[in-house]
Design a protein around this motif. Structure first.
Motif, PDB file in Angstrom:
ATOM      1  N   VAL A  29       0.989  -1.473  -0.130  1.00  0.00           N
ATOM      2  CA  VAL A  29       0.345   0.084   0.627  1.00  0.00           C
ATOM      3  C   VAL A  29       0.745   1.152  -0.151  1.00  0.00           C
ATOM      4  CG1 VAL A  29      -1.694   1.023   1.176  1.00  0.00           C
ATOM      5  CG2 VAL A  29      -2.337  -1.074   0.690  1.00  0.00           C
ATOM      6  N   SER A  30       2.119   1.547   0.657  1.00  0.00           N
ATOM      7  CA  SER A  30       2.761   2.416   0.948  1.00  0.00           C
ATOM      8  C   SER A  30       4.558   2.262   1.921  1.00  0.00           C
ATOM      9  CB  SER A  30       2.282   3.476   1.107  1.00  0.00           C
ATOM     10  OG  SER A  30       1.946   3.071   3.399  1.00  0.00           O
ATOM     11  N   VAL A  31       4.912   2.256   1.346  1.00  0.00           N
ATOM     12  CA  VAL A  31       6.447   2.840   1.421  1.00  0.00           C
ATOM     13  C   VAL A  31       6.497   3.518   2.187  1.00  0.00           C
ATOM     14  CG1 VAL A  31       8.908   1.686   1.142  1.00  0.00           C
ATOM     15  CG2 VAL A  31       7.181   1.354  -0.604  1.00  0.00           C
ATOM     16  N   ASN A  32       6.881   3.692   3.709  1.00  0.00           N
ATOM     17  CA  ASN A  32       6.879   4.440   4.558  1.00  0.00           C
ATOM     18  C   ASN A  32       8.406   5.178   5.063  1.00  0.00           C
ATOM     19  OD1 ASN A  32       3.855   4.715   4.729  1.00  0.00           O
ATOM     20  ND2 ASN A  32       4.500   2.573   5.731  1.00  0.00           N
ATOM     21  N   ASP A  35      14.155  10.102   6.045  1.00  0.00           N
ATOM     22  CA  ASP A  35      15.545   9.806   5.600  1.00  0.00           C
ATOM     23  C   ASP A  35      15.622   8.338   5.179  1.00  0.00           C
ATOM     24  OD1 ASP A  35      15.397  12.487   5.294  1.00  0.00           O
ATOM     25  OD2 ASP A  35      16.958  12.429   7.639  1.00  0.00           O
ATOM     26  N   LYS A  36      15.360   7.783   5.618  1.00  0.00           N
ATOM     27  CA  LYS A  36      15.363   6.616   5.254  1.00  0.00           C
ATOM     28  C   LYS A  36      14.135   4.896   5.701  1.00  0.00           C
ATOM     29  CE  LYS A  36      17.069   4.696   9.949  1.00  0.00           C
ATOM     30  NZ  LYS A  36      17.427   2.651  10.204  1.00  0.00           N
ATOM     31  N   LEU A  37      14.015   3.985   5.223  1.00  0.00           N
ATOM     32  CA  LEU A  37      12.837   3.156   5.376  1.00  0.00           C
ATOM     33  C   LEU A  37      13.002   2.935   6.781  1.00  0.00           C
ATOM     34  CD1 LEU A  37      10.961   1.191   3.950  1.00  0.00           C
ATOM     35  CD2 LEU A  37      12.807  -0.178   4.153  1.00  0.00           C
ATOM     36  N   GLU A  38      11.532   3.060   6.993  1.00  0.00           N
ATOM     37  CA  GLU A  38      11.273   2.579   8.778  1.00  0.00           C
ATOM     38  C   GLU A  38      10.102   1.609   8.493  1.00  0.00           C
ATOM     39  OE1 GLU A  38       9.306   6.290   9.100  1.00  0.00           O
ATOM     40  OE2 GLU A  38      11.433   7.712   9.428  1.00  0.00           O
ATOM     41  N   SER A  39       9.819   1.201   7.311  1.00  0.00           N
ATOM     42  CA  SER A  39       8.019   0.689   7.727  1.00  0.00           C
ATOM     43  C   SER A  39       7.855   0.277   6.126  1.00  0.00           C
ATOM     44  CB  SER A  39       6.867   0.581   8.266  1.00  0.00           C
ATOM     45  OG  SER A  39       6.601   1.817   8.151  1.00  0.00           O
ATOM     46  N   VAL A  40       6.431  -0.719   5.879  1.00  0.00           N
ATOM     47  CA  VAL A  40       5.592  -0.548   4.346  1.00  0.00           C
ATOM     48  C   VAL A  40       4.518  -0.896   5.126  1.00  0.00           C
ATOM     49  CG1 VAL A  40       7.141  -3.411   4.010  1.00  0.00           C
ATOM     50  CG2 VAL A  40       5.648  -1.931   2.379  1.00  0.00           C
ATOM     51  N   THR A  41       3.326  -0.561   4.796  1.00  0.00           N
ATOM     52  CA  THR A  41       2.359  -0.234   4.830  1.00  0.00           C
ATOM     53  C   THR A  41       1.931  -1.880   3.593  1.00  0.00           C
ATOM     54  OG1 THR A  41       1.685   1.455   5.939  1.00  0.00           O
ATOM     55  CG2 THR A  41      -0.355   0.249   5.124  1.00  0.00           C
ATOM     56  N   LEU A  42       1.247  -2.506   4.474  1.00  0.00           N
ATOM     57  CA  LEU A  42       0.929  -4.002   3.647  1.00  0.00           C
ATOM     58  C   LEU A  42      -0.661  -4.411   3.697  1.00  0.00           C
ATOM     59  CD1 LEU A  42       3.616  -6.311   4.896  1.00  0.00           C
ATOM     60  CD2 LEU A  42       3.420  -4.715   2.321  1.00  0.00           C
ATOM     61  N   ARG A  43      -1.328  -4.867   2.596  1.00  0.00           N
ATOM     62  CA  ARG A  43      -2.578  -5.173   2.792  1.00  0.00           C
ATOM     63  C   ARG A  43      -3.386  -6.405   2.280  1.00  0.00           C
ATOM     64  NH1 ARG A  43      -4.523  -2.252  -1.275  1.00  0.00           N
ATOM     65  NH2 ARG A  43      -5.010  -0.555  -0.239  1.00  0.00           N
ATOM     66  N   GLU A  50      -5.103  -4.475   6.207  1.00  0.00           N
ATOM     67  CA  GLU A  50      -3.864  -3.289   6.181  1.00  0.00           C
ATOM     68  C   GLU A  50      -3.341  -3.401   7.674  1.00  0.00           C
ATOM     69  OE1 GLU A  50      -4.530   0.678   4.402  1.00  0.00           O
ATOM     70  OE2 GLU A  50      -5.076  -0.307   3.072  1.00  0.00           O
ATOM     71  N   TYR A  51      -1.635  -3.533   7.063  1.00  0.00           N
ATOM     72  CA  TYR A  51      -0.652  -3.420   8.511  1.00  0.00           C
ATOM     73  C   TYR A  51       0.521  -3.068   8.048  1.00  0.00           C
ATOM     74  CZ  TYR A  51       0.595  -7.780   6.595  1.00  0.00           C
ATOM     75  OH  TYR A  51       0.871  -8.709   5.898  1.00  0.00           O
ATOM     76  N   THR A  52       1.052  -2.185   9.400  1.00  0.00           N
ATOM     77  CA  THR A  52       2.289  -2.023   8.919  1.00  0.00           C
ATOM     78  C   THR A  52       3.050  -3.229   9.670  1.00  0.00           C
ATOM     79  OG1 THR A  52       1.053  -0.473   8.736  1.00  0.00           O
ATOM     80  CG2 THR A  52       3.549  -0.099   9.723  1.00  0.00           C
ATOM     81  N   HIS A  53       4.296  -2.795   8.691  1.00  0.00           N
ATOM     82  CA  HIS A  53       5.945  -3.806   8.974  1.00  0.00           C
ATOM     83  C   HIS A  53       7.402  -2.902   8.516  1.00  0.00           C
ATOM     84  CE1 HIS A  53       7.404  -7.739   8.841  1.00  0.00           C
ATOM     85  NE2 HIS A  53       8.844  -7.639   8.254  1.00  0.00           N
ATOM     86  N   GLU A  54       7.658  -2.596  10.140  1.00  0.00           N
ATOM     87  CA  GLU A  54       8.388  -1.994  10.479  1.00  0.00           C
ATOM     88  C   GLU A  54      10.400  -3.032   9.560  1.00  0.00           C
ATOM     89  OE1 GLU A  54       9.473  -0.834  14.368  1.00  0.00           O
ATOM     90  OE2 GLU A  54       7.239  -0.537  14.600  1.00  0.00           O
ATOM     91  N   CYS A  55      10.790  -2.390   9.031  1.00  0.00           N
ATOM     92  CA  CYS A  55      11.552  -3.131   8.333  1.00  0.00           C
ATOM     93  C   CYS A  55      12.694  -1.693   7.482  1.00  0.00           C
ATOM     94  CB  CYS A  55      10.908  -3.446   7.203  1.00  0.00           C
ATOM     95  SG  CYS A  55       9.796  -2.360   6.697  1.00  0.00           S
TER      96      CYS A  55
END
Length: 103
Positions: A29-32, A35-43, A50-55
């Protein structure tokens, strides 16, 4: 999709890693990031959840299928269906070469 299409050996290698997570039936859904990648929201495409996965890294591997069935009776294939070659891309038949996604 509800299953992975990557070569079974590739799936096994990833599943053994303790720093990777595999998600089925999922779309991004989104790449959050700031300054750098923090998480990705997935569906989940089956449930709509929908849920957010820290990475701190995302590696998208769509999977592949070599499509070499028509060569199975002619050339040596490995367990995942890829044409076996040497470093010069020579197959089990002299003068027949394989390159790209089939090897």
């Amino acid at each position: 999709m509800d299953r992975f299409f990557a070569a079974s050996s590739t799936q096994a290698q990833l599943a053994e890693r303790n720093n990777a997570t595999m998600h089925l039936s999922t779309e991004v859904v989104s790449v959050n990031h700031s300054d750098k990648l923090e998480s990705v929201t997935l569906r989940n495409v089956e449930t709509g959840e929908e849920y957010t996965h820290e990475c701190d890294g995302i590696f998208v591997f769509m999977g592949q299928h070599p499509g070499t069935e028509s060569f199975a009776a002619l050339l040596d294939l490995d367990a995942d269906g890829y044409i076996v070659t040497d470093e010069d891309m020579t197959t089990s038949i002299p003068g027949v070469f394989a390159a790209g996604d089939v090897r």
